[in-house]
Design an enzyme around this catalytic site. Structure first.
Site, short mmCIF file in Angstrom:
data_model
loop_
_atom_site.label_atom_id
_atom_site.label_comp_id
_atom_site.label_asym_id
_atom_site.label_seq_id
_atom_site.Cartn_x
_atom_site.Cartn_y
_atom_site.Cartn_z
N LYS A 172 0.84 -1.20 0.00
CA LYS A 172 0.00 0.00 0.00
C LYS A 172 0.88 1.25 0.00
CE LYS A 172 -0.50 -0.21 5.03
NZ LYS A 172 -1.31 -0.81 6.09
N TYR A 204 17.53 29.82 9.80
CA TYR A 204 16.34 30.53 10.26
C TYR A 204 16.20 30.41 11.76
CZ TYR A 204 14.76 30.81 5.41
OH TYR A 204 14.65 31.09 4.09
#
Ligand SMILES: *Cc1c(COP(=O)(O)O)cnc(C)c1O
Length: 362
Positions: free
Chosen positions: A35, A254
């Site tokens: 899956k 950042y």
């Protein structure tokens, strides 16, 4: 030139891990669970090494079609069954076996016009409380299915919530066995964790391993992939774009999340959250540079991360960076360790590799 990032799928590792599942469940047939596009590895890429499985299991009908298009004539099982009546036509046309977990699916079968009766896996909810008939409703569902001319064989299945943890499987197994004891039909109960940890108790006609096939330990950190003799099936690698020299007090990236305590060199690697590398990874997440273990420092950006080069002073522009999997020198960084640093599990990382990342097979 594309960016240097690359996901490499290791065919031999996939075959090895399938063999490992077989050894753990010698008396059972093995569904290779593919899956979510084979847990992000690509159904077309895993198909050859998984040909040695007894069947393929997934949820998405389009994925079932892809497995048939590859030429697979053996069993294919839809783990959530059908979603709407016309799905049953595809099941007839492609000979797909399908899970039946609710009354609506039995209603659809009862209304389905087919010459060829279908093989179904009737699912019991033994405590997971997602899909399946409660134990006290299971037999009436079985009886109803058994009376339908549209239904051929009825197999019996359930799914564990705690096969990887301390609660274990006994409470669910007890309910399943009590209700199914005198019912005919094949059984399928074990996922990867049950196959590895509860082999004797969960022995059945079919096992349904997923994650172990891809080389991640279902019960990390209690056990790691090496403990279970699993090999990483995916390597996510990239290269250094540049090297920065910091002095004490300099910060990176950042939010200035990391401050150098003294002089140090930092590598900037071409990978970021837009590639599927989790932004929840922070300073300390393990990473390999030229096959040497070091750590990420500072924040993950969209297209870059920064890594501490202290243990790898020779690193430079173009040096190999391994985010998880196997480095060129053979060193392995388990995906489970990286997942843990991001507060998640290996499953999520492998499924989340972004479409923009090129994929190779070896
Ligand atoms: C995904 C899934 C599996 C495989 O689970 P793993 O933990 O990856 O081994 C087995 N059975 C069902 C019903 C599933 O949905």
């Amino acid at each position: 030139m594309p960016r240097p990032i690359l996901a490499t799928i290791h065919t031999a590792a996939l075959a090895h891990n399938l063999e490992r599942a077989r050894r753990a469940a010698v008396d059972s047939r093995v569904w290779a669970v593919v899956k979510a596009n084979a847990y992000g590895h690509g159904i077309e890429r895993v198909f050859d090494p998984f040909r040695a499985a007894d069947g393929f299991a997934m949820l998405d009908l389009a994925e079932a079609e892809r497995v048939r298009a590859l030429g697979w004539r053996g069993p294919v099982l839809l783990l959530e069954g059908v979603f709407e009546p016309r799905d049953l036509e595809l099941c007839s046309r492609l000979d797909l076996w399908h899970t039946v977990h609710c009354d609506e699916q039995i209603d659809m079968l009862a209304a389905h016009k087919t010459q060829v009766p279908q093989r179904v896996f009737l699912k019991m909810n033994t405590g997971m409380n997602r899909l399946g008939f409660a134990p006290e409703r299971f037999r009436s569902a079985w009886t109803r299915l058994d009376a339908l001319p549209q239904v051929d064989e009825i197999s019996l299945m359930t799914h564990f919530s705690d096969a990887d943890g301390p609660r274990g499987v006994a409470h669910q197994l007890e309910a399943f066995e009590r209700v199914t004891r005198d019912l005919p039909g094949e059984r399928s109960i074990a996922n990867s964790a049950a196959t590895l940890r509860h082999a004797a108790a969960t022995r059945a006609d079919w096992v349904r391993p997923g994650i172990l096939l891809y080389g991640s330990a279902p019960d990390f950190p209690e056990h790691d992939a090496e403990h279970w003799q699993l090999q990483p099936a995916m390597t996510l690698s990239t290269r250094l774009l540049t090297v920065q020299t910091l002095k004490a007090g300099d910060t990176i990236g950042y939010g200035s999340r990391f401050t150098a305590e003294g002089p140090m060199t930092i590598g900037v690697a071409a990978v970021g959250y837009a590639d599927g590398y989790p932004r929840h990874c922070d300073t300390g997440t393990p990473v390999l540079v030229d096959g040497v273990r070091t750590r990420m420092v500072g924040r993950v950006s969209m297209d870059m991360i920064t890594v501490d080069l202290t243990p790898v002073p020779q690193a430079r522009f173009g040096s190999e960076v391994t985010l998880w999997g196997r480095a060129a020198n053979g060193t392995v960084l388990p995906i489970d360790e990286v997942a843990r640093s991001a507060g998640t599990i290996g499953y999520e990382l492998m499924c989340a590799v972004a479409p923009r990342v090129p994929v190779a097979t070896d």
